[in-house]
Design a protein around this motif. Sequence first.
Motif, short mmCIF file in Angstrom:
data_model
loop_
_atom_site.label_atom_id
_atom_site.label_comp_id
_atom_site.label_asym_id
_atom_site.label_seq_id
_atom_site.Cartn_x
_atom_site.Cartn_y
_atom_site.Cartn_z
N TYR A 69 14.70 -1.54 -9.11
CA TYR A 69 14.46 -1.78 -7.69
C TYR A 69 13.92 -3.20 -7.48
O TYR A 69 14.30 -3.88 -6.51
N GLY A 70 13.06 -3.66 -8.37
CA GLY A 70 12.54 -5.02 -8.28
C GLY A 70 13.63 -6.06 -8.42
O GLY A 70 13.64 -7.08 -7.71
N VAL A 71 14.59 -5.84 -9.34
CA VAL A 71 15.71 -6.76 -9.48
C VAL A 71 16.53 -6.80 -8.20
O VAL A 71 16.91 -7.88 -7.70
N PHE A 72 16.81 -5.63 -7.65
CA PHE A 72 17.62 -5.55 -6.43
C PHE A 72 16.97 -6.27 -5.26
O PHE A 72 17.62 -7.07 -4.57
N VAL A 73 15.69 -5.99 -4.98
CA VAL A 73 15.07 -6.59 -3.81
C VAL A 73 14.93 -8.10 -3.98
O VAL A 73 15.04 -8.86 -3.00
N ALA A 285 8.80 -5.34 -7.36
CA ALA A 285 8.96 -4.09 -6.62
C ALA A 285 7.65 -3.67 -5.94
O ALA A 285 7.64 -3.28 -4.77
N VAL A 286 6.55 -3.75 -6.68
CA VAL A 286 5.25 -3.35 -6.12
C VAL A 286 4.87 -4.27 -4.96
O VAL A 286 4.41 -3.81 -3.90
N TYR A 287 5.06 -5.58 -5.14
CA TYR A 287 4.70 -6.52 -4.09
C TYR A 287 5.56 -6.30 -2.85
O TYR A 287 5.06 -6.28 -1.71
N PHE A 288 6.87 -6.12 -3.06
CA PHE A 288 7.78 -5.92 -1.93
C PHE A 288 7.43 -4.65 -1.17
O PHE A 288 7.44 -4.62 0.07
N ALA A 289 7.10 -3.58 -1.88
CA ALA A 289 6.74 -2.32 -1.23
C ALA A 289 5.47 -2.49 -0.39
O ALA A 289 5.39 -1.99 0.75
N ALA A 290 4.48 -3.20 -0.93
CA ALA A 290 3.24 -3.43 -0.19
C ALA A 290 3.49 -4.29 1.05
O ALA A 290 2.99 -3.99 2.15
N ALA A 291 4.28 -5.35 0.88
CA ALA A 291 4.58 -6.23 2.01
C ALA A 291 5.41 -5.51 3.06
O ALA A 291 5.22 -5.68 4.27
N LYS A 292 6.36 -4.67 2.61
CA LYS A 292 7.20 -3.92 3.54
C LYS A 292 6.36 -2.93 4.34
O LYS A 292 6.60 -2.71 5.54
N ILE A 347 -3.72 0.59 6.53
CA ILE A 347 -4.54 0.39 5.34
C ILE A 347 -5.14 1.71 4.86
O ILE A 347 -5.15 2.02 3.66
N MET A 348 -5.64 2.51 5.79
CA MET A 348 -6.22 3.80 5.42
C MET A 348 -5.17 4.71 4.78
O MET A 348 -5.46 5.44 3.82
N ALA A 349 -3.95 4.67 5.30
CA ALA A 349 -2.88 5.50 4.76
C ALA A 349 -2.14 4.83 3.61
O ALA A 349 -1.19 5.41 3.07
N GLY A 350 -2.59 3.63 3.24
CA GLY A 350 -1.89 2.84 2.24
C GLY A 350 -1.60 3.55 0.92
O GLY A 350 -0.45 3.55 0.45
N PRO A 351 -2.62 4.14 0.28
CA PRO A 351 -2.34 4.82 -1.00
C PRO A 351 -1.26 5.89 -0.88
O PRO A 351 -0.40 6.02 -1.76
N PHE A 352 -1.30 6.65 0.21
CA PHE A 352 -0.27 7.68 0.40
C PHE A 352 1.10 7.06 0.63
O PHE A 352 2.10 7.48 0.04
N LEU A 353 1.16 6.06 1.52
CA LEU A 353 2.45 5.42 1.82
C LEU A 353 3.07 4.79 0.57
O LEU A 353 4.28 4.91 0.34
N LEU A 354 2.25 4.14 -0.23
CA LEU A 354 2.76 3.51 -1.45
C LEU A 354 3.18 4.56 -2.48
O LEU A 354 4.13 4.34 -3.25
N SER A 355 2.49 5.68 -2.52
CA SER A 355 2.84 6.72 -3.48
C SER A 355 4.23 7.29 -3.21
O SER A 355 4.87 7.85 -4.11
N PRO A 359 4.66 6.53 -8.39
CA PRO A 359 3.26 6.42 -8.84
C PRO A 359 2.81 4.99 -9.11
O PRO A 359 1.67 4.63 -8.79
N ALA A 360 3.68 4.17 -9.69
CA ALA A 360 3.28 2.80 -10.06
C ALA A 360 3.01 1.92 -8.85
O ALA A 360 2.34 0.89 -8.97
N PHE A 361 3.54 2.30 -7.68
CA PHE A 361 3.44 1.43 -6.50
C PHE A 361 2.06 1.48 -5.85
O PHE A 361 1.76 0.65 -5.00
N GLN A 362 1.22 2.44 -6.24
CA GLN A 362 -0.11 2.51 -5.63
C GLN A 362 -0.97 1.32 -6.01
O GLN A 362 -2.00 1.08 -5.37
N ASP A 363 -0.57 0.57 -7.03
CA ASP A 363 -1.31 -0.66 -7.38
C ASP A 363 -1.22 -1.71 -6.28
O ASP A 363 -1.95 -2.70 -6.32
N GLY A 364 -0.35 -1.49 -5.31
CA GLY A 364 -0.17 -2.48 -4.25
C GLY A 364 -1.13 -2.35 -3.09
O GLY A 364 -1.04 -3.12 -2.12
#
Length: 469
Positions: A69-73, A285-292, A347-355, A359-364
């Motif tokens: 996914y990171g390569v694609f984005v 991928a993690v950065y793009f998901a957080a920014a998105k 921001i409050m819903a961030g951990p859930f939205l990233l999950s 699982p790895a995307f919660q680091d964002g």
Amino acid sequence: MTLIDTAGKMLPPRYAARLTPVFEVLTATDETGAASRMAMIAFAIRVVSAAIAFVSQIILARLMGEFEYGVFVFVWVIAIILGNLSCLGFHTAVIRFLPQYRTAGADEAIMGLAATARIFSMLSATLIAATGIAALYFLGDRIESHYVQPLFVGAFVLPMIALGDVLDGTARANGWPVYALSPTYIVRPLLILAFVAGAIGLGRMADANTAILAALAAAYLTTVIQFVVVTGKLRNRFPARRVEIHFRTWLLVAFPIFLIEGFYFMLTNADVIIVGLYLPPEKVAVYFAAAKTMALVHFVYFAVKAAAAQRFSGLVSGDDPIALAAFARQTVQWTFWPSLLVGGLVIMAGPFLLSLFGPAFQDGHMIMVVLFAGIIAKAMIGPGEVLLTMAGEHKICAAIYATALAANLALNVILIPAWGLIGAATATAAAMVIEACLLHVIVRQRLGIVMFIASRPPAGARHSASEAS
């Protein structure tokens, strides 16, 4: 009465002669109503597209995993940026010229403008794509192997992205928001998702190569259909037997637009590319998901810009500076408080939205917090660049974006090796702060208006504010 076009050039005499009597009897009410309806439809489409984009990116991330996914984005963001820049501002120049020619009854010039913008953009995009393919051929051994094939396929997407942007501008200029926005923001992401799912169902691997091929097919199918529809509507509305070309006049307007929009477009997307240059695809991928996810907050800003632009234009052309200043302060209120509320909820819903991405995307989550600081800094100033643009300060807007972009690039280069993804988020947020500070200073110096959330209106401005809104 002397009529000039948006480049400051005299309109051809035969057009000016036809335009003058029409111009004098036009009512502002009809134009305002049409613009308001178009803005509402455009905003509704963007809201729906944001939901589609968010859900589709979650599904793609789940199907592909963070590395692929990171390569694609990374590749897709590069394709979108280069495709948009390939237009060299012509996609927006169409919006500037076509309504003038339509009012003047200059059907030949309209068809010439539409054809020129399409051909120029596609040729420019093809040249950039060919240069990219040549660079891959000669420098492929210096590029990470997992990027080579997706980049090669992505190069063939550029002409369709450029053509789609021109068709978007053409449809907007004619007041066809559905035909302008829905192909790019609704149909294309849905087709990408459908094609990826279909390809996986037929036995292809769920990797970046499959995703970029799906994006290629979706871009061509969407743009070709949009081309047929918009061209048909143009021919029915403007039945010209020949075309008329004013290339130099159009280019003189398009190029400054290219500088302003190009700097802004790079400013809002360059961080993903730089992360990809320094860090592995799973980090992209993690950065793009957080920014998105944080991009959901930007819709407050988009809504205020859409609502304020026309009113700013009317107030700037009037002779009531108090009303203009009062309305400018009001737009800051409209921008800041909803952004603070929506951003806080995200921001409050961030951990859930990233999950939802995996699982790895919660680091964002911390990335979201840092980006939120930059978003709030911009919200504290409101749509200052819209006010400057409507006041004719295009060059200073381009300079502000260029400065913010240069700071963004420099800080990313410095901070990513030191702090990783937090460094990228810090660089992007800092660039937003710089942009906001420059807008605040320039608006105050050039227009004498204080656009800041904590500013107090002068005596008599409250009454003018209610009138301005």
